[in-house]
Design a protein around this motif. Structure first.
Motif, short mmCIF file in Angstrom:
data_model
loop_
_atom_site.label_atom_id
_atom_site.label_comp_id
_atom_site.label_asym_id
_atom_site.label_seq_id
_atom_site.Cartn_x
_atom_site.Cartn_y
_atom_site.Cartn_z
N PHE A 1 0.91 -1.33 0.01
CA PHE A 1 0.03 -0.04 -0.17
C PHE A 1 0.93 1.21 -0.05
O PHE A 1 0.46 2.49 -0.14
CB PHE A 1 -0.80 -0.01 1.25
CG PHE A 1 -1.91 -1.00 1.13
CD1 PHE A 1 -2.59 -1.46 0.04
CD2 PHE A 1 -2.56 -1.73 2.36
CE1 PHE A 1 -3.76 -2.20 -0.09
CE2 PHE A 1 -3.36 -2.60 2.32
CZ PHE A 1 -4.08 -2.84 1.09
N HIS A 2 2.23 1.17 0.42
CA HIS A 2 2.78 2.34 0.25
C HIS A 2 3.99 2.36 -0.81
O HIS A 2 4.65 1.26 -1.40
CB HIS A 2 3.83 2.20 1.60
CG HIS A 2 2.86 2.63 2.84
ND1 HIS A 2 2.76 3.58 3.53
CD2 HIS A 2 2.09 1.73 3.37
CE1 HIS A 2 1.84 3.63 4.61
NE2 HIS A 2 1.38 2.39 4.41
N ASP A 3 4.26 3.34 -1.22
CA ASP A 3 5.60 3.81 -2.32
C ASP A 3 6.67 3.74 -1.71
O ASP A 3 6.87 4.56 -0.76
CB ASP A 3 4.99 5.11 -3.06
CG ASP A 3 5.88 5.37 -4.23
OD1 ASP A 3 6.80 4.49 -4.49
OD2 ASP A 3 5.61 6.32 -5.00
N PRO A 4 7.43 2.85 -2.21
CA PRO A 4 8.71 2.75 -1.39
C PRO A 4 9.80 4.25 -1.68
O PRO A 4 10.56 4.20 -1.07
CB PRO A 4 9.55 1.59 -2.39
CG PRO A 4 8.40 1.10 -2.80
CD PRO A 4 7.35 1.84 -3.29
N ARG A 5 9.09 4.88 -2.57
CA ARG A 5 9.88 6.37 -2.81
C ARG A 5 9.79 7.10 -1.63
O ARG A 5 10.45 7.94 -1.37
CB ARG A 5 9.26 6.99 -3.81
CG ARG A 5 9.74 6.27 -5.26
CD ARG A 5 9.35 6.78 -6.46
NE ARG A 5 7.67 6.86 -6.52
CZ ARG A 5 7.11 7.51 -7.44
NH1 ARG A 5 7.69 7.91 -8.45
NH2 ARG A 5 5.82 7.08 -7.51
N ASN A 6 8.48 6.76 -0.63
CA ASN A 6 8.33 7.51 0.42
C ASN A 6 8.79 7.09 1.69
O ASN A 6 8.60 7.68 2.95
CB ASN A 6 6.68 7.83 0.63
CG ASN A 6 6.11 8.73 -0.51
OD1 ASN A 6 6.67 9.51 -0.94
ND2 ASN A 6 4.79 8.41 -0.79
N TYR A 7 9.54 5.88 1.50
CA TYR A 7 9.99 5.25 2.73
C TYR A 7 11.10 6.21 3.86
O TYR A 7 11.17 6.10 4.94
CB TYR A 7 10.82 4.04 2.39
CG TYR A 7 9.97 2.87 2.12
CD1 TYR A 7 8.70 2.99 2.40
CD2 TYR A 7 10.53 1.53 1.58
CE1 TYR A 7 7.71 1.95 2.12
CE2 TYR A 7 9.50 0.60 1.27
CZ TYR A 7 8.32 0.48 1.64
OH TYR A 7 7.43 -0.33 1.15
N ALA A 8 11.96 6.98 2.94
CA ALA A 8 12.70 8.00 3.67
C ALA A 8 12.00 8.86 4.61
O ALA A 8 12.36 8.91 5.67
CB ALA A 8 13.77 8.60 2.46
N SER A 9 10.95 9.61 3.99
CA SER A 9 10.45 10.28 4.84
C SER A 9 9.72 9.88 6.00
O SER A 9 9.60 10.16 7.21
CB SER A 9 9.56 11.31 3.98
OG SER A 9 8.64 10.57 3.41
N THR A 10 8.78 8.74 5.77
CA THR A 10 7.99 8.00 6.71
C THR A 10 9.18 7.38 7.82
O THR A 10 8.77 7.22 8.99
CB THR A 10 6.93 7.01 6.04
OG1 THR A 10 7.84 5.98 5.39
CG2 THR A 10 5.95 7.72 5.31
N THR A 11 10.13 6.74 7.35
CA THR A 11 11.00 5.78 8.33
C THR A 11 11.55 7.08 9.29
O THR A 11 11.49 6.72 10.43
CB THR A 11 11.98 5.35 7.41
OG1 THR A 11 11.56 4.42 6.59
CG2 THR A 11 12.99 4.69 8.23
N ALA A 12 12.08 8.31 8.71
CA ALA A 12 12.31 9.20 9.48
C ALA A 12 11.29 9.69 10.55
O ALA A 12 11.71 10.02 11.89
CB ALA A 12 12.83 10.46 8.72
N ILE A 13 10.10 9.99 10.05
CA ILE A 13 9.09 10.19 11.08
C ILE A 13 9.03 9.25 12.00
O ILE A 13 8.84 9.42 13.22
CB ILE A 13 7.70 10.49 10.27
CG1 ILE A 13 7.90 11.82 9.39
CG2 ILE A 13 6.62 10.84 11.11
CD1 ILE A 13 6.72 12.07 8.55
N TYR A 14 8.54 8.03 11.63
CA TYR A 14 8.30 6.88 12.54
C TYR A 14 9.48 6.58 13.49
O TYR A 14 9.43 6.18 14.58
CB TYR A 14 8.20 5.43 11.79
CG TYR A 14 6.60 5.61 11.05
CD1 TYR A 14 5.78 6.26 11.47
CD2 TYR A 14 6.37 5.09 9.92
CE1 TYR A 14 4.30 6.43 11.13
CE2 TYR A 14 5.12 4.99 9.44
CZ TYR A 14 4.04 5.92 9.87
OH TYR A 14 3.11 6.00 9.29
#
Length: 478
Positions: A167-180
């Motif tokens: 369900f998640h775009d791997p291109r957004n992993y950097a931002s979501t990983t930083a947030i989480y």
């Protein structure tokens, strides 16, 4: 709240403690776990709330709907944890529940973001830690095994099936990983700080309790020493009174005997003035002898050396003897002294002499504190649970007793008016001796009085006294 904690920390702990069962707060370990459960629950709720805009901005379509549903579901289910804590009164169930909610949320996030390619699967390492802190070591081992099984199942589903969605775009992993990642660091830091606060406060409370216990031990030891000193002083006082009473009675009896002989001589030689003075000497000496006898009897009672003699007699006969003996005193005070007894004889098996002594004290007191009034001695029988009792009530219309003095009048050497200017003489031994004698015979004595209107002293004795009785513990007069 224990001393030494910052003000805001104390307020935070007080806020988390609000509404918790008192049983949880009494035990230090359970209280620490309860605080961690409360803190973890609200941190999870806050994390889920902050995750909503992240999900909305990084997902779309069905993925957004399911992710938001899972996030809000985790938030709602986590709130059940504090409710369970208050409902059950034990941290175990609530700790397992919140750990399960966190585990389910992490598994969902991992399974929908690429499994082991997901940056979130390492968060599963937090689950055993939370379980250990909130529910104990056994819970930590259990959830550690569950996480290992979960990792194995995720591995199998990822490698051998195609059922796990993305369900998640791997291109957004950097931002979501930083947030989480930042949220996880803050959560762990907050929980660690809360655990230290709870531990420090538990230590402070334990130290306070130890100090209070030490003080209590000192007070108990001091009270024990004072009790021993009081017992020794009481024994010494009883021995002193008994010895002095014996020493005083011998010469006083001689004084009375010689004074009575001189009264007879004065009568024989027709010396009225001398006779009146000698009669006063005899009266004063007999009064003093009565006081000494009271002191001696009281010391014997306190030393448990006063024996009772049992004999069968009619209770009203003893009361009639007392009334007839005290009629002269009643006439001197201008009082009417009367006896009211049932026509049928009330047979008692008691110490007749001690009962007569009690009645003389009570009737004498009633006459002393009544002027131009009425003193009535009532005698009646009572049956309580098939047990027979003989009741003597001495009723007067005298000065009465104030409510606050009802208990004090039965204490030795105590008078209602103990000032140097008191109107009525006496040592305050009569009622104390009456109380002890009545209780030795297995009975009770009490008073009902209205200040300025009169008093009623009631003695209730079993028709048959116990084989050997000792004075009962002090009780309030009824």
């Amino acid at each position: 709240m224990a001393q030494g904690l910052p003000t805001w920390s104390s307020r935070l702990i007080a806020l988390l403690e609000r509404g918790l069962p008192s049983a949880l707060l009494e035990d230090h370990e359970r209280r620490r776990r309860a605080l961690l459960i409360e803190g973890t629950a609200w941190l999870v709720v806050l994390a889920c709330a902050l995750t909503v805009p992240v999900i909305a901005s990084t997902t779309e379509g069905l993925g957004r709907i399911t992710s938001l549903a899972a996030d809000l579901g985790t938030l709602a289910l986590t709130l059940v944890g504090p409710w369970l804590l208050r409902r059950t009164g034990t941290p175990t169930a609530a700790g397992h529940w919140i750990t399960g909610c966190v585990f389910a949320g992490i598994v969902y996030a991992v399974s929908t973001t690429g499994v082991f390619a997901s940056p979130y699967w390492i968060l599963l390492a937090l689950v055993p830690f939370l379980a250990t802190q909130m529910a104990g070591r056994a819970a930590g081992h259990l959830w550690g095994a569950i996480c290992l099984v979960g990792v194995g199942l995720l591995f199998a589903a990822d490698h051998f099936t195609d059922v796990l969605p993305q369900f998640h775009d791997p291109r957004n992993y950097a931002s979501t990983t930083a947030i989480y990642g930042a949220m996880t660091i803050l959560a762990v830091q907050g929980l660690g700080y809360l655990a230290d606060l709870a531990k420090d406060e538990a230590i402070a409370r334990a130290e306070d309790a130890a100090v209070q216990l030490e003080h209590a031990d000192l007070e108990i030891e001091r009270a024990r020493i004072l009790a021993q000193q009081a017992v020794a002083a009481s024994s010494a006082k009883s021995a002193f009174m008994a010895t002095m009473s014996h020493e005083l009675r011998t010469p006083l009896n001689a004084v009375i005997g010689y004074a009575e002989m001189l009264v007879e001589d004065a009568d024989a030689h027709d010396l009225p003035d001398m006779r009146d003075d000698l009669v006063k000497i005899v009266g004063a000496s007999q009064h003093l002898l009565g006081l000494i006898d009271d002191v001696l009897d009281l010391s014997r009672v306190e030393a448990a050396k006063l024996d009772l003699r049992r004999e069968r007699f009619a209770a009203e006969e003893v009361a009639r003897e007392v009334v007839e003996a005290l009629q002269p005193l009643a006439r001197t005070r201008g009082n009417v002294l009367e006896l009211r007894a049932p026509p049928a004889a009330l047979v008692a098996d008691l110490d007749r002499g001690r009962l007569r002594q009690v009645l003389i004290n009570l009737v004498g007191n009633a006459l002393k504190f009544t002027a131009r009034g009425r003193v009535t001695v009532h005698v009646r029988g009572e049956t309580v649970d098939l047990a027979q009792f003989v009741v003597f009530a001495v009723e007067d219309t005298g000065i009465g007793i104030r409510d606050g003095d009802h208990r004090r009048i039965f204490e030795p050497f105590t008078q209602v008016d103990s000032s140097p200017r008191r109107r009525y003489e006496g040592t305050g031994l009569g009622l104390a001796l009456c109380k002890n004698l009545v209780e030795m015979m297995g009975g009770t004595i009490g008073v009902r009085s209205e200040f300025g209107r009169g008093s009623v002293f009631t003695v209730r004795l079993p028709a048959v006294a116990p084989a050997r009785s000792a004075p009962a513990a002090p009780a309030a007069a009824c």
